[in-house]
Motif scaffolding. Structure first.
Motif, mmCIF file in Angstrom:
data_model
loop_
_atom_site.group_PDB
_atom_site.id
_atom_site.type_symbol
_atom_site.label_atom_id
_atom_site.label_comp_id
_atom_site.label_asym_id
_atom_site.label_seq_id
_atom_site.Cartn_x
_atom_site.Cartn_y
_atom_site.Cartn_z
ATOM 1 N N TRP A 128 34.550 121.702 51.217
ATOM 2 C CA TRP A 128 33.325 122.455 51.645
ATOM 3 C C TRP A 128 32.275 122.511 50.686
ATOM 4 O O TRP A 128 30.947 121.977 51.081
ATOM 5 C CB TRP A 128 33.581 123.979 51.951
ATOM 6 N N THR A 129 32.524 122.364 49.478
ATOM 7 C CA THR A 129 31.651 122.174 48.509
ATOM 8 C C THR A 129 30.912 120.622 48.472
ATOM 9 O O THR A 129 29.861 120.682 47.848
ATOM 10 C CB THR A 129 32.187 122.649 47.048
ATOM 11 N N ALA A 130 31.918 119.919 48.419
ATOM 12 C CA ALA A 130 31.151 118.378 48.317
ATOM 13 C C ALA A 130 30.259 118.260 49.674
ATOM 14 O O ALA A 130 29.170 117.472 49.073
ATOM 15 C CB ALA A 130 32.324 117.403 48.400
ATOM 16 N N ALA A 131 30.609 118.907 50.480
ATOM 17 C CA ALA A 131 29.558 118.792 51.902
ATOM 18 C C ALA A 131 28.243 119.482 51.466
ATOM 19 O O ALA A 131 27.073 119.045 51.582
ATOM 20 C CB ALA A 131 30.012 119.566 53.227
ATOM 21 N N VAL A 132 28.351 120.685 50.799
ATOM 22 C CA VAL A 132 27.235 121.474 50.327
ATOM 23 C C VAL A 132 26.332 120.620 49.436
ATOM 24 O O VAL A 132 25.119 120.617 49.434
ATOM 25 C CB VAL A 132 27.410 122.615 49.800
ATOM 26 N N CYS A 133 27.063 119.799 48.441
ATOM 27 C CA CYS A 133 26.432 119.176 47.405
ATOM 28 C C CYS A 133 25.770 117.973 48.084
ATOM 29 O O CYS A 133 24.682 117.456 47.327
ATOM 30 C CB CYS A 133 27.243 118.494 46.380
ATOM 31 N N PHE A 134 26.412 117.298 48.975
ATOM 32 C CA PHE A 134 25.698 116.047 49.714
ATOM 33 C C PHE A 134 24.520 116.550 50.365
ATOM 34 O O PHE A 134 23.295 115.861 50.395
ATOM 35 C CB PHE A 134 26.608 115.621 50.747
ATOM 36 N N LEU A 135 24.580 117.885 51.099
ATOM 37 C CA LEU A 135 23.183 118.177 51.868
ATOM 38 C C LEU A 135 22.056 118.529 50.650
ATOM 39 O O LEU A 135 21.155 118.067 51.036
ATOM 40 C CB LEU A 135 23.678 119.343 52.581
#
Length: 420
Positions: free
Chosen positions: A83-90
């Motif tokens: 979840w947090t890696a996806a937020v970082c990517f965005l």
């Protein structure tokens, strides 16, 4: 590890995936420094705005990092890592693609919301897979690979000179690609974790460390000195090294962008190899506070050498590199000796909260001082207030470390082996 835990080979594969994910995350965090000068020249950003792009990363984590720990305990390290890696990517993509400062700031804010909880989740993952042995080495190795991401970001003006020649945006698009690779690593880790859990037909040991406010009443004076050092030392190191050092090297010392980035990068490159070595040395000596004090004192000496003398920048860079390698290698093991294992998670959580507040504040103050003094290539003396601020903060941190050494006593320094 318990009987239902995966093989050692599987654990090390998880470590490799986590380390790869950390590499991309660290690269994105440090991607602002190399383009700071270009953002001023091409987009008209002030130093205060440039500082805000990194300060806004830390601001939400003054509170959200506590929530992040609860999420890891509630949903598991693997899910929260994804979840947090996806937020970082965005967040990285929004930073690179935004047409104005507000959009870039929103991107960095989004990245910050994900990144610190991502860090907690990855450490929890390693603690889960290395129960019973080698957890400290695995964490140190993964964090060292992460620091290679910071080194790579600093070296990017040399490695991706063609991208930098095209302006501020292509380097940030490269950072977005790194965030995408980090997300891919997190997905692979989560997939592997699910397969291992299905094969074991039983949960692995969890490492939950909930934050309990009343536990603060049980911390001794030595812990509070350690927290003060954590805030002051990290505020100087990260606000200077990650935001303003490359511009400062260019404007005050006459380096070109590639040379300034390379000079800055060696701090992290040295830490990749030296941090585990210093940790091993402190374990062998059985003493932590004296080494911590020595590392803390080196930082104001380095700032003074850089700002007040004509000595080669290599001298101050070497001093900062030693400090940056030594202090983190000692700080966290010493924290585990100053508080009981049952309160260790609370103690570290509070230190991370205060650290993020300090880093955000230092970025904002340094940017404001530069703007107020008109710091630029045409006015290098304008950087003097910023360097004075960093110097005084680093002196205060050194005083906290020395006081810790003098007051903690041998009993607090030589408790049972650090909690794992």
């Amino acid at each position: 590890m318990n009987d239902k835990s995966p093989s050692r080979a599987a654990a090390w594969l998880v470590c490799a995936l986590v380390a790869a994910a950390l590499y991309g995350n660290y690269y994105v965090y440090d991607s602002i420094g190399p383009v700071a000068d270009a953002l001023q020249r091409q987009r008209g950003f002030s130093d205060q705005q440039v500082g805000l792009l990194n300060a806004i990363y830390s601001l939400p984590n003054v509170v959200l990092i506590l929530v992040g720990g609860v999420l890891v305990d509630r949903f598991g390290a693997a899910r929260v890592t994804v979840w947090t890696a996806a937020v970082c990517f965005l967040g990285a993509a929004l930073t690179a693609l935004s047409p104005d400062f507000a959009g870039m700031a929103a991107g960095r804010l989004l990245f910050g919301i994900g990144a610190e909880t991502f860090g907690i989740a990855t450490l929890a993952a390693l603690a889960q897979y290395f129960v019973g042995g080698q957890v400290a080495f695995a964490m140190g190795l993964a964090l060292s690979i992460g620091r290679l991401g910071s080194f790579s970001s600093d070296m990017s003006p040399t490695w991706f000179a063609h991208a930098y020649a095209q302006g501020w945006q292509p380097p940030l698009l490269i950072a977005t690609a790194m965030a995408g690779a980090s997300f891919a690593g997190a997905l692979l880790y989560a997939w592997m974790d699910r397969r291992i859990a299905a094969a074991d037909k039983g949960p692995m040991e969890k490492q939950g460390q909930p934050f309990v406010w009343r536990d603060l009443l049980h911390f001794g004076r030595a812990y509070w000195f350690l927290l003060a050092l954590c805030v002051l030392w990290y505020s100087v190191i990260l606000a200077f090294r990650s935001t303003f050092s490359i511009k400062y090297f260019q404007h005050a010392h006459g380096l070109d962008l590639a040379s300034a980035g390379a000079m800055n990068s060696y701090v992290f490159l040295a830490a990749v190899f030296a941090t585990p070595a210093f940790g091993w040395l402190c374990d062998r000596a059985g003493r932590y506070a004296p080494f911590l004090a020595f590392g803390a004192v080196l930082l104001p000496v380095a700032i003074a050498t850089m700002a007040l003398s004509s000595a080669s920048l290599w001298i101050s860079t070497a001093l900062i590199g030693i400090s940056f390698s030594l202090v983190p290698a000692v700080m966290w093991p010493l924290a585990s000796r100053l508080v009981s294992p049952q309160r260790f998670g609370t103690a570290i959580g509070l230190m991370w909260v205060a650290q993020n507040a300090g880093i955000a504040g230092a970025n904002l103050v340094a940017g404001w001082l530069n703007d107020r003094a008109g710091a630029s290539a045409q006015n290098p003396a304008g950087y003097e207030p910023m360097m004075l601020f960093f110097g005084l903060a680093s002196v205060a941190g050194a005083v906290a470390a020395l006081t810790l050494w003098l007051t903690a006593g041998r009993k607090e320094q030589e408790r049972a082996p650090p909690h794992r």
